[in-house]
Each structure stands twice: as C-alpha cells, then as structure tokens.
Design a protein around this motif. Structure first.
Motif, PDB file in Angstrom:
ATOM      1  N   GLY A  74     -51.691   0.823   2.883  1.00  0.00           N
ATOM      2  CA  GLY A  74     -52.379   0.529   1.626  1.00  0.00           C
ATOM      3  C   GLY A  74     -51.491  -0.329   0.746  1.00  0.00           C
ATOM      4  O   GLY A  74     -50.375  -0.676   1.136  1.00  0.00           O
ATOM      5  N   SER A  75     -51.994  -0.666  -0.455  1.00  0.00           N
ATOM      6  CA  SER A  75     -51.231  -1.543  -1.349  1.00  0.00           C
ATOM      7  C   SER A  75     -51.405  -1.125  -2.792  1.00  0.00           C
ATOM      8  O   SER A  75     -52.408  -0.504  -3.152  1.00  0.00           O
ATOM      9  CB  SER A  75     -51.713  -2.999  -1.266  1.00  0.00           C
ATOM     10  N   VAL A  76     -50.421  -1.527  -3.613  1.00  0.00           N
ATOM     11  CA  VAL A  76     -50.505  -1.268  -5.050  1.00  0.00           C
ATOM     12  C   VAL A  76     -49.575  -2.256  -5.750  1.00  0.00           C
ATOM     13  O   VAL A  76     -48.651  -2.798  -5.131  1.00  0.00           O
ATOM     14  CB  VAL A  76     -50.095   0.203  -5.371  1.00  0.00           C
ATOM     15  N   VAL A  77     -49.852  -2.533  -7.029  1.00  0.00           N
ATOM     16  CA  VAL A  77     -48.909  -3.325  -7.838  1.00  0.00           C
ATOM     17  C   VAL A  77     -48.363  -2.401  -8.922  1.00  0.00           C
ATOM     18  O   VAL A  77     -49.128  -1.797  -9.678  1.00  0.00           O
ATOM     19  CB  VAL A  77     -49.597  -4.553  -8.484  1.00  0.00           C
ATOM     20  N   LEU A  78     -47.039  -2.257  -8.976  1.00  0.00           N
ATOM     21  CA  LEU A  78     -46.409  -1.356  -9.956  1.00  0.00           C
ATOM     22  C   LEU A  78     -45.578  -2.156 -10.944  1.00  0.00           C
ATOM     23  O   LEU A  78     -45.005  -3.187 -10.580  1.00  0.00           O
ATOM     24  CB  LEU A  78     -45.520  -0.335  -9.229  1.00  0.00           C
ATOM     25  N   SER A  98     -47.013   7.809  -3.130  1.00  0.00           N
ATOM     26  CA  SER A  98     -48.394   7.933  -2.645  1.00  0.00           C
ATOM     27  C   SER A  98     -49.353   7.530  -3.760  1.00  0.00           C
ATOM     28  O   SER A  98     -49.104   7.797  -4.941  1.00  0.00           O
ATOM     29  CB  SER A  98     -48.680   9.345  -2.160  1.00  0.00           C
ATOM     30  N   THR A  99     -50.443   6.861  -3.373  1.00  0.00           N
ATOM     31  CA  THR A  99     -51.402   6.375  -4.378  1.00  0.00           C
ATOM     32  C   THR A  99     -52.767   7.018  -4.144  1.00  0.00           C
ATOM     33  O   THR A  99     -53.074   7.447  -3.032  1.00  0.00           O
ATOM     34  CB  THR A  99     -51.605   4.845  -4.272  1.00  0.00           C
ATOM     35  N   ASN A 100     -53.556   7.057  -5.213  1.00  0.00           N
ATOM     36  CA  ASN A 100     -54.953   7.477  -5.037  1.00  0.00           C
ATOM     37  C   ASN A 100     -55.862   6.255  -5.171  1.00  0.00           C
ATOM     38  O   ASN A 100     -55.388   5.125  -5.320  1.00  0.00           O
ATOM     39  CB  ASN A 100     -55.318   8.578  -6.042  1.00  0.00           C
ATOM     40  N   ALA A 101     -57.169   6.491  -5.154  1.00  0.00           N
ATOM     41  CA  ALA A 101     -58.124   5.371  -5.152  1.00  0.00           C
ATOM     42  C   ALA A 101     -58.048   4.555  -6.441  1.00  0.00           C
ATOM     43  O   ALA A 101     -58.414   3.381  -6.469  1.00  0.00           O
ATOM     44  CB  ALA A 101     -59.537   5.889  -4.922  1.00  0.00           C
ATOM     45  N   GLN A 102     -57.577   5.169  -7.542  1.00  0.00           N
ATOM     46  CA  GLN A 102     -57.468   4.436  -8.819  1.00  0.00           C
ATOM     47  C   GLN A 102     -56.090   3.779  -8.992  1.00  0.00           C
ATOM     48  O   GLN A 102     -55.726   3.368 -10.083  1.00  0.00           O
ATOM     49  CB  GLN A 102     -57.716   5.379 -10.010  1.00  0.00           C
ATOM     50  N   PHE A 103     -55.307   3.786  -7.919  1.00  0.00           N
ATOM     51  CA  PHE A 103     -53.965   3.188  -7.904  1.00  0.00           C
ATOM     52  C   PHE A 103     -52.958   3.958  -8.758  1.00  0.00           C
ATOM     53  O   PHE A 103     -51.903   3.441  -9.103  1.00  0.00           O
ATOM     54  CB  PHE A 103     -54.002   1.701  -8.316  1.00  0.00           C
ATOM     55  N   ASP A 120     -54.573  -2.942  -9.316  1.00  0.00           N
ATOM     56  CA  ASP A 120     -55.282  -3.306  -8.096  1.00  0.00           C
ATOM     57  C   ASP A 120     -54.612  -4.518  -7.437  1.00  0.00           C
ATOM     58  O   ASP A 120     -54.538  -5.594  -8.035  1.00  0.00           O
ATOM     59  CB  ASP A 120     -56.728  -3.652  -8.467  1.00  0.00           C
ATOM     60  N   PRO A 121     -54.122  -4.369  -6.214  1.00  0.00           N
ATOM     61  CA  PRO A 121     -53.406  -5.477  -5.557  1.00  0.00           C
ATOM     62  C   PRO A 121     -54.308  -6.690  -5.288  1.00  0.00           C
ATOM     63  O   PRO A 121     -53.810  -7.799  -5.112  1.00  0.00           O
ATOM     64  CB  PRO A 121     -52.924  -4.865  -4.241  1.00  0.00           C
ATOM     65  N   ASP A 122     -55.638  -6.485  -5.281  1.00  0.00           N
ATOM     66  CA  ASP A 122     -56.527  -7.632  -5.057  1.00  0.00           C
ATOM     67  C   ASP A 122     -56.489  -8.605  -6.231  1.00  0.00           C
ATOM     68  O   ASP A 122     -56.903  -9.759  -6.102  1.00  0.00           O
ATOM     69  CB  ASP A 122     -57.974  -7.171  -4.840  1.00  0.00           C
ATOM     70  N   GLN A 123     -56.012  -8.123  -7.393  1.00  0.00           N
ATOM     71  CA  GLN A 123     -55.901  -9.014  -8.563  1.00  0.00           C
ATOM     72  C   GLN A 123     -54.641  -9.871  -8.500  1.00  0.00           C
ATOM     73  O   GLN A 123     -54.459 -10.787  -9.296  1.00  0.00           O
ATOM     74  CB  GLN A 123     -55.859  -8.180  -9.867  1.00  0.00           C
ATOM     75  N   TYR A 124     -53.747  -9.536  -7.544  1.00  0.00           N
ATOM     76  CA  TYR A 124     -52.460 -10.248  -7.473  1.00  0.00           C
ATOM     77  C   TYR A 124     -52.702 -11.606  -6.816  1.00  0.00           C
ATOM     78  O   TYR A 124     -53.367 -11.696  -5.792  1.00  0.00           O
ATOM     79  CB  TYR A 124     -51.468  -9.418  -6.643  1.00  0.00           C
TER      80      TYR A 124
END
Length: 378
Positions: A74-78, A98-103, A120-124
């Motif tokens: 999975g992916s996330v932006v922190l 670990s991440t949940n569906a809301q990042f 949301d990593p799709d915004q990156y």
C-alpha cells in the motif's frame, strides 16, 4: 491499507536522504510530505520539490540482514520533517507502520505509538519518466570530483537563470562541464570510455548537483546518468535522483580563453593558497576582498591594504616566472576557490594583461581550467 516493520537506524538514513529533495517553500502542500510505497519486495520512499526528486528503494535484505518485513502492500504520504523527527526519537530498534483506508497511520516502536494523518498518495505528482537507454557511466569518485571542480562557480543570482547551472556538453566522446557567474569560470574536461555516446548539450542546476554530491557517498561504484528532453536522472545503487534541466542557451565561453600569455608563473598550490589566505585577512575587512599581485625578477608579491587597519605584503616563492612584469588585482575568495578546485600540487597561472581574465590550471594538465576576471583598481 499498508503494513510493514523496518529497522529504524537504516530507515532514518534513507529518510534523511529523501528529505534533501523536500523544500518547505513549495507551492504544492503535498510536496512537503514523503511518499511511502510498500511493494511486494521493497519499500520505496519519494521526496520532491518539483525541481529535484529523490526516489530510494529499501530492499527486504541488505548484506544478508533483514531490513524490512512487508505484511501488506500500500501507499501513503506523511508530513516529511515531522515524520522523520518521530522516527529519529522512537525508542525501539524496529518501527512498525500501518495505515487504514483514510490514510491514518499508526507508528509503533518499543512502548511508543504515534497516530499521524496521512494524505492520499494518488494526489502526489507523478515523477518525470526518464528513459534509461542512453546512459553515460562515471565512477562516483570522478563525478564528485567534477562537481567539486565546477559547481562553486555557478551564479547565485536569478537574473540570468542559465548561469545558475553547470553546462554539460558531450561531443566527440568528451564531457566538458562549464560553470560561470560572469566574474569567474570553471571548466572540467573528461574523456568518456563509451565510444558511441550521443552528443548532448544541457544545463544542470547547481543546487541539484550540490544535493546529489551530499547524497552519493564516496565509493568505488559507478553512477549511471540518463538524459531526457528536460530532465536528468542519476542512478546509483538504490537511489534515483532526478533533476529538471534549465532551459535556455548557455553562452559560448570558449572565446574567453586567449592564446598567448604575457606572463606565466608556476608555483606550489598550497604555498600560493596560504599566502592569499593570509593577505586576504585585511582584504576581507575592507569588504572587497581585493588583493594586488605583482611580478618582477623571478618574484611574486601579494599585497593588500585596508585603510582602517593596515597593510600586508607576502612574497611567494615561484618555481618559474616567464614573460613581462605585471601588476594585477583580483578577488581573493575567487582565487582561493579556484586553487582549491585544482587537485594538483603545482599550479600554472597565465596572465594576458592587467585588464584581461587570467587562467589557473594544474601543471601540464588541461583537464581543469579556472578563469578569473581581474578587478579594476585605480
């Protein structure tokens, strides 16, 4: 959803390198973050300020040691700096993310747990794609050396943006790197091993080369360099470093190099450097860094005057002085930068007249040339 556990000390080093691409002054808020991608067999960190981007892959094992265990991809932006500060201060040897569906991201280590709001990593923004067909390969040591010998001379003023970069010109299997701020100029030439390399003429931002130099550690490895229409990719080990190229035409500097010198001196690089360093103690107080140099009867004399403080005079032993006597003034900082960029113990300085630029280079070696404009003193 994403979940993995990673060795904290290794993670910190990779995060610090990723941070080097992140600027707090970005126009896109998401770019203050670090993008984390957990894939099947690696974790990829990305940092970018849209000028430079750094992508680092962390493999499951390094030198036979387990580094990261990936339970769910999975992916996330922190938030970049904040996240790195947390990881640095955590108590345990390992960190679990670990991440949940809301990042929302849970970070646990030892007895500590932090909950961070991720994005949301799709915004990156997508990293520029650079094709990896046509590469130049250089030993890392050589690349670091080329950067050190040219990058200090780039302009820091945005009035002529092309001068804030280093011109990389590839022709006839030779790489010629040129940097100038219009008061001084540095050139480094390098024969390329590869016979059929395409000709190129690009301008790489000085800031990008400076960051690259910090990230790439001295090693025996090679670095691969790929060019796209407006990007360059430096690829070494597990690091991809992408920089945009500067647009515009780099000035033709070859005409700045005159043919025949009027005066030429040969001397020890370190003797000359230290003499200028001492003479500049007073020059710096005057605020203009001006040092006068005069030659006569096999002698080289440096002097500087500061009206409030006093004067200094240095005689430097020259190994050889040829040509007519000369008096010339120059900026001591430029001169010291140039001498530092010349790796050789013996240096040749050629003068073409009091008001013309003069050149410095290693004795009997044309691969590095430093050119400096004199200062008019009346």
């Amino acid at each position: 959803m994403m979940e993995f556990t990673i060795r904290r000390d290794y993670f910190i080093n990779q995060l610090n390198d990723t941070l080097k691409a992140i600027s707090p002054r970005t126009t896109l808020p998401i770019l203050t973050g670090i993008k984390i991608d957990a894939k099947e067999d690696e974790v990829i960190l990305t940092g970018s300020d849209s000028e430079i981007s750094i992508e680092i892959s962390i493999p499951k094992q390094v030198d036979g040691e387990d580094i990261v265990t990936i339970s769910e991809t999975g992916s996330v932006v922190l938030p970049g700096r904040f996240f790195v500060d947390i990881i640095k201060k955590l108590p345990g040897k390992d960190v679990k993310l670990s991440t949940n569906a809301q990042f929302q991201t849970l970070i646990t280590s030892g007895h500590s747990e932090f909950n961070l709001s991720g994005l949301d990593p799709d915004q990156y923004p997508l990293l520029p794609q650079v094709s990896q067909d046509d590469a130049i390969q250089l030993p890392i040591k050589v690349l670091k050396n080329v950067i050190a010998q040219t990058n200090f001379a780039v302009s820091t003023s945005e009035t002529r943006p092309v001068l804030t970069g280093v011109n990389w010109l590839i022709q006839d299997n030779e790489l010629i790197c040129t940097a100038t701020d219009s008061h001084r100029l540095a050139v480094r030439k390098l024969k390329l091993e590869d016979e059929d390399i395409d000709n190129k003429n690009v301008i790489i931002p000085g800031k990008a080369l400076a960051e690259l130099n910090k990230i790439v550690s001295d090693s025996e490895d090679d670095i691969n360099i790929f060019f796209a229409s407006n990007q360059v990719l430096f690829k070494v080990g597990h690091i991809n470093f992408i920089s945009r190229l500067l647009e515009g035409h780099y000035p033709d500097t070859s005409r700045l190099f005159p043919e025949n010198y009027e005066t030429k001196i040969e001397m020890s690089n370190s003797d000359f450097y230290h003499a200028i360093d001492r003479a500049s103690l007073l020059a710096r107080e005057g605020g203009n860094n001006v040092i006068k140099l005069s030659t006569g009867n096999e002698e080289v004399e440096l002097s500087s005057t500061s009206p409030e403080i006093g004067t200094v005079k240095e005689d430097v032993n020259a190994n050889d002085v040829e040509g007519s006597n000369l008096k010339i003034s120059f900026n001591s900082k430029y001169m010291m930068d140039a001498l530092k960029a010349i790796d050789s113990d013996e240096v040749e300085v050629e003068f073409f007249g009091t008001m013309k630029p003069f050149t410095l280079k290693p004795k009997e070696d044309d691969s590095v040339v430093q050119l400096i404009l004199p200062i008019r003193t009346y």
